[in-house]
Design an enzyme around this catalytic site. Structure first.
Site, PDB file in Angstrom:
ATOM      1  N   GLY A  39      43.264  40.642  43.719  1.00 45.06           N
ATOM      2  CA  GLY A  39      43.241  40.233  42.107  1.00 45.06           C
ATOM      3  C   GLY A  39      44.257  40.558  41.004  1.00 45.06           C
ATOM      4  N   ASP A  98      36.205  48.550  37.721  1.00 47.57           N
ATOM      5  CA  ASP A  98      34.750  48.091  36.910  1.00 47.57           C
ATOM      6  C   ASP A  98      34.043  49.095  37.487  1.00 47.57           C
ATOM      7  OD1 ASP A  98      32.144  46.765  36.884  1.00 47.57           O
ATOM      8  OD2 ASP A  98      32.711  44.777  37.604  1.00 47.57           O
ATOM      9  N   VAL A 148      34.832  37.532  34.280  1.00 51.53           N
ATOM     10  CA  VAL A 148      36.257  37.627  33.382  1.00 51.53           C
ATOM     11  C   VAL A 148      37.401  36.511  34.618  1.00 51.53           C
ATOM     12  CG1 VAL A 148      36.038  38.991  31.515  1.00 51.53           C
ATOM     13  CG2 VAL A 148      36.642  40.429  33.842  1.00 51.53           C
TER      14      VAL A 148
HETATM   15  C1  PRP Z   1      38.059  44.023  42.517  1.00 55.12           C
HETATM   16  C2  PRP Z   1      39.517  44.315  41.645  1.00 55.12           C
HETATM   17  C3  PRP Z   1      38.838  45.696  42.066  1.00 55.12           C
HETATM   18  C4  PRP Z   1      37.461  46.164  42.241  1.00 55.12           C
HETATM   19  C5  PRP Z   1      36.890  46.365  41.613  1.00 55.12           C
HETATM   20  O1  PRP Z   1      38.386  43.624  43.333  1.00 55.12           O
HETATM   21  O2  PRP Z   1      40.329  43.610  42.334  1.00 55.12           O
HETATM   22  O3  PRP Z   1      39.860  45.953  43.086  1.00 55.12           O
HETATM   23  O4  PRP Z   1      36.703  44.974  42.289  1.00 55.12           O
HETATM   24  O5  PRP Z   1      35.480  47.252  41.373  1.00 55.12           O
HETATM   25  P1  PRP Z   1      35.443  48.355  40.704  1.00 55.12           P
HETATM   26  O6  PRP Z   1      35.682  48.876  40.199  1.00 55.12           O
HETATM   27  O7  PRP Z   1      33.863  48.432  40.527  1.00 55.12           O
HETATM   28  O8  PRP Z   1      35.432  48.811  42.593  1.00 55.12           O
HETATM   29  P2  PRP Z   1      37.535  42.831  44.573  1.00 55.12           P
HETATM   30  O9  PRP Z   1      36.894  43.224  45.330  1.00 55.12           O
HETATM   31  O10 PRP Z   1      36.621  41.821  43.832  1.00 55.12           O
HETATM   32  O11 PRP Z   1      38.579  42.039  45.605  1.00 55.12           O
HETATM   33  P3  PRP Z   1      39.688  40.740  45.110  1.00 55.12           P
HETATM   34  O12 PRP Z   1      40.648  41.689  44.287  1.00 55.12           O
HETATM   35  O13 PRP Z   1      40.136  40.412  46.309  1.00 55.12           O
HETATM   36  O14 PRP Z   1      39.134  39.575  43.709  1.00 55.12           O
END
Ligand code: PRP
Length: 172
Positions: A39, A98, A148
């Site tokens: 991300g 998050d 988002v």
């Molecule tokens: C998302 C984002 C963070 C994490 C945040 O990654 O990039 O690394 O979630 O969430 P948290 O604070 O609840 O741990 P995701 O797992 O969606 O993977 P991506 O970055 O490959 O989309």
């Protein structure tokens, strides 16, 4: 597509500000910017070019063990860094904090390697996120709980290439 949350121009302006902040804070040093895949790739790319210092970059990837176990804080390292970070000034670059679970895991993992410093720079943080103890020094925008997409963030791997951030509406 859902409502636009942050336009390309708003993002660019804030990224420039954070880049200037990093340039001042790390003056005379060579910070290592660590992008948390996937991300954060868009933010990382723009941010690195907004820092007027000889930065180095590296990438790390983590994955939670599915949504059911997410709250348990179980995170798996999918791709480790290529460089050693002992005695380095490390800036962890995230797209969104998050729950903070990913960051909590990454901090623990990276701190154990003895960096000279470890700060976190995130484009987005949830209003609900508990940032205490996570060392989040740079936050681009604080946002409410909407799902988002865009500027690196996905819905089932789509929309990462949007130049802006939008609220996801599943009927798209
Ligand atoms: C998302 C984002 C963070 C994490 C945040 O990654 O990039 O690394 O979630 O969430 P948290 O604070 O609840 O741990 P995701 O797992 O969606 O993977 P991506 O970055 O490959 O989309």
């Amino acid at each position: 597509m859902g409502r636009v949350l942050l336009t390309e121009e708003q993002i660019a302006a804030r990224v420039a500000e954070i880049g200037a902040q990093l340039t001042a804070d790390y003056a005379g040093r060579r910070p290592l910017l660590v992008c948390v895949l996937r991300g954060a790739y868009a933010f990382m790319t723009d941010l690195a070019r907004a820092v007027d210092l000889p930065v180095e970059i590296d990438f790390i990837a983590v994955s939670s063990y599915g949504s059911a176990t997410r709250t348990s804080g179980v995170v798996r390292l999918v791709k480790d860094l290529d460089v050693e970070i002992t005695d380095r000034d490390v800036v962890l670059v995230e797209d969104i904090v998050d729950t903070g679970l990913t960051l909590r895991y990454l901090r623990r993992s990276l701190e154990a390697r003895g960096p000279a410093s470890l700060e976190v720079c995130t484009l987005l943080a949830r209003e609900s996120a508990d940032l205490d103890g996570l060392g989040v020094r740079y936050v681009g925008f604080t946002i409410p709980g909407d799902f988002v997409i865009g500027y690196g963030l996905d819905a089932a791997e789509r929309y990462r290439n949007l130049r802006y951030l939008a609220v996801y509406e599943p009927q798209d």
